[in-house]
Design a protein around this motif. Sequence first.
Motif, short mmCIF file in Angstrom:
data_model
loop_
_atom_site.label_atom_id
_atom_site.label_comp_id
_atom_site.label_asym_id
_atom_site.label_seq_id
_atom_site.Cartn_x
_atom_site.Cartn_y
_atom_site.Cartn_z
N ALA A 40 2.39 1.66 -3.49
CA ALA A 40 1.44 2.19 -4.49
C ALA A 40 1.22 3.68 -4.28
CB ALA A 40 0.12 1.44 -4.41
N LEU A 62 -0.54 -2.68 -10.00
CA LEU A 62 -1.60 -3.66 -9.80
C LEU A 62 -1.40 -4.87 -10.71
CD1 LEU A 62 -4.12 -4.03 -8.07
CD2 LEU A 62 -5.44 -2.92 -9.86
N SER A 91 2.72 6.39 -7.07
CA SER A 91 1.75 7.19 -7.81
C SER A 91 1.91 8.68 -7.49
CB SER A 91 0.31 6.73 -7.53
OG SER A 91 -0.01 6.90 -6.17
N TRP A 134 -1.99 7.33 -11.94
CA TRP A 134 -2.88 6.21 -12.24
C TRP A 134 -2.19 5.18 -13.12
CZ3 TRP A 134 -6.64 4.59 -9.57
CH2 TRP A 134 -7.42 5.46 -8.82
N THR A 168 -0.15 3.19 -10.78
CA THR A 168 -1.05 2.34 -10.01
C THR A 168 -1.47 1.12 -10.83
OG1 THR A 168 -1.87 4.25 -8.78
CG2 THR A 168 -3.25 2.26 -8.75
N GLY A 169 -1.85 1.34 -12.08
CA GLY A 169 -2.25 0.23 -12.95
C GLY A 169 -1.13 -0.77 -13.18
N VAL A 203 -5.53 0.17 -5.15
CA VAL A 203 -6.33 1.15 -5.88
C VAL A 203 -6.57 2.39 -5.01
CG1 VAL A 203 -8.59 1.61 -6.92
CG2 VAL A 203 -7.39 -0.52 -7.44
N VAL A 251 -5.97 -5.67 -3.80
CA VAL A 251 -6.59 -4.93 -4.89
C VAL A 251 -7.21 -3.64 -4.37
CG1 VAL A 251 -8.43 -4.96 -6.63
CG2 VAL A 251 -6.94 -6.95 -6.36
N VAL A 252 -7.99 -3.75 -3.32
CA VAL A 252 -8.66 -2.58 -2.75
C VAL A 252 -7.64 -1.56 -2.24
CG1 VAL A 252 -10.15 -1.79 -0.86
CG2 VAL A 252 -10.78 -3.82 -2.18
N GLY A 295 -3.31 4.28 -4.70
CA GLY A 295 -3.00 4.93 -5.98
C GLY A 295 -3.86 6.17 -6.20
N TRP A 296 -5.12 6.08 -5.84
CA TRP A 296 -6.02 7.24 -5.95
C TRP A 296 -5.51 8.38 -5.06
CZ3 TRP A 296 -9.11 9.24 -1.92
CH2 TRP A 296 -9.97 10.26 -2.31
N THR A 328 0.84 -1.20 0.00
CA THR A 328 0.00 0.00 0.00
C THR A 328 0.87 1.25 0.00
OG1 THR A 328 -1.72 -1.22 1.20
CG2 THR A 328 -1.86 1.18 1.23
#
Length: 139
Positions: A68, A94, A72, A87, A90-91, A119, A115-116, A122-123, A65
């Motif tokens: 990421a 992932l 990002s 992003w 992040t992609g 993302v 996954v959660v 990354g957001w 976490t």
Amino acid sequence: MLRTVLSVIAGIVAAFAIVIITDSLFHALAPSAPPPADTSDREAVRAYVAGQPVGVLMAVLAGWTLAAFAGSALAARLARRGEMPGWIVTGLFLLATAANFLMVPHPMWMVALAVVLIVAAGWAGSRMGARVSGHRSTE
């Protein structure tokens, strides 16, 4: 364009450096059996991961976490083109995590949480990096 590409590369490098450092640290501190000698033996690898304490697996998730988020944020900050470079990092992160899950069997709860958390991190990292650089929109 070159700045964006280089910022994405920097973000990925930073993310993977964090993963290498945190994974090594957590596994070195974990009181568990040594990893299997034959890492191509999926059943032995599955048993090794299943034998890790839940706290170690949660710490590994925390490292992913953090990676990421940092990757990002760095990409969005360096590119100065909004959130999109973050992003992209992040992609890619992932996708690399998904490849890791295909090669090394992990508990399903860890896959779902990864996954959660990736993302979400990354957001948050993309938004923070874009905000610090003065670009809030995804251009």
